[in-house]
Design an enzyme around this catalytic site. Structure first.
Site, PDB file in Angstrom:
ATOM      1  N   CYS A   1       0.544 -69.465   1.546  1.00  0.00           N
ATOM      2  CA  CYS A   1       1.892 -69.512   0.988  1.00  0.00           C
ATOM      3  C   CYS A   1       2.288 -68.095   0.547  1.00  0.00           C
ATOM      4  O   CYS A   1       1.506 -67.146   0.676  1.00  0.00           O
ATOM      5  CB  CYS A   1       1.931 -70.463  -0.211  1.00  0.00           C
ATOM      6  SG  CYS A   1       0.983 -69.861  -1.642  1.00  0.00           S
TER       7      CYS A   1
ATOM      8  N   GLU B   1      -7.464 -69.568  -1.730  1.00  0.00           N
ATOM      9  CA  GLU B   1      -7.479 -68.140  -1.423  1.00  0.00           C
ATOM     10  C   GLU B   1      -7.578 -67.294  -2.690  1.00  0.00           C
ATOM     11  O   GLU B   1      -8.345 -66.337  -2.765  1.00  0.00           O
ATOM     12  CB  GLU B   1      -6.200 -67.712  -0.679  1.00  0.00           C
ATOM     13  CG  GLU B   1      -5.948 -68.452   0.603  1.00  0.00           C
ATOM     14  CD  GLU B   1      -4.991 -69.637   0.449  1.00  0.00           C
ATOM     15  OE1 GLU B   1      -5.253 -70.525  -0.390  1.00  0.00           O
ATOM     16  OE2 GLU B   1      -4.005 -69.672   1.200  1.00  0.00           O
TER      17      GLU B   1
ATOM     18  N   HIS C   1      -5.040 -71.719  -6.001  1.00  0.00           N
ATOM     19  CA  HIS C   1      -5.195 -72.018  -4.578  1.00  0.00           C
ATOM     20  C   HIS C   1      -6.539 -71.475  -4.124  1.00  0.00           C
ATOM     21  O   HIS C   1      -7.081 -70.527  -4.717  1.00  0.00           O
ATOM     22  CB  HIS C   1      -4.071 -71.369  -3.770  1.00  0.00           C
ATOM     23  CG  HIS C   1      -2.728 -71.986  -3.986  1.00  0.00           C
ATOM     24  ND1 HIS C   1      -1.669 -71.739  -3.166  1.00  0.00           N
ATOM     25  CD2 HIS C   1      -2.272 -72.842  -4.951  1.00  0.00           C
ATOM     26  CE1 HIS C   1      -0.621 -72.415  -3.578  1.00  0.00           C
ATOM     27  NE2 HIS C   1      -0.958 -73.088  -4.676  1.00  0.00           N
TER      28      HIS C   1
ATOM     29  N   CYS D   1      -0.122 -66.518  -2.138  1.00  0.00           N
ATOM     30  CA  CYS D   1      -1.404 -66.096  -1.583  1.00  0.00           C
ATOM     31  C   CYS D   1      -1.244 -64.906  -0.645  1.00  0.00           C
ATOM     32  O   CYS D   1      -2.074 -63.993  -0.640  1.00  0.00           O
ATOM     33  CB  CYS D   1      -2.079 -67.268  -0.880  1.00  0.00           C
ATOM     34  SG  CYS D   1      -2.528 -68.591  -2.040  1.00  0.00           S
TER      35      CYS D   1
END
Length: 169
Positions: free
Chosen positions: A95, A67, A65, A98
């Protein structure tokens, strides 16, 4: 005057808008590569030390992801897995994976644009960062440039649905 010096002359909101604008540009880069358009930037002392867009599809890595990729780069840039006094700008509410990484990295500030009603755990599905068992607190600002981020995500998924529909014909 260098970019970081010029940015430090701006108000916090103006700085946040600048960095979120850059995160949105990164999200567009991800979308151009077929990734869900999410961009993230880690900033320390008025300077971007890492920036990324979503990469799970292209890298075949479910943890890639935006992040996570940005925090990995920031850790390398600082030579430390603790990202003390750093801010993370991201175009979509994080999410659970993260959010956990933000805590472990000791991010100081999280600034995100659009909410994620299906999987966001900062405000939408849960308030993970408010959990009493966490050993750190993160300052959160939500909704900055949310309309732009939401429009980009909607357009991406609309295109994807249309592509899948045309393949079925």
């Amino acid at each position: 005057m260098t970019e970081p010096q010029a940015l430090l002359q701006l108000s916090q909101l103006q700085q946040d808008e600048y960095w979120m604008g850059r995160a949105l540009a990164l999200a567009e880069q991800g979308a151009a590569r077929g990734e869900v358009p999410v961009g993230a930037i880690v900033v320390k002392d008025g300077t971007a030390i890492a920036e990324a867009y979503n990469q799970p599809i292209g890298s075949c890595d479910p943890s890639a992801h935006a992040e996570i990729v940005a925090m990995r780069q920031a850790g390398q840039a600082l030579g430390n897995y603790r990202l003390l006094d750093c801010s993370l700008y991201v175009t979509l509410e994080p999410c659970s994976m993260c959010a956990g990484a933000l805590v472990h990295a000791r991010i100081k500030r999280l600034i995100y644009a659009a909410t994620e009603p299906k999987a966001g755990v900062i405000n939408s599905r849960a308030q993970f960062l408010d959990s009493p068992f966490l050993n750190t607190t993160i300052e959160v600002s939500a909704g900055l440039m949310a309309e732009q981020a939401s429009a980009m995500l909607s357009a991406f998924f609309q295109r994807r649905r249309a592509e899948k529909k045309s393949l079925k014909r």
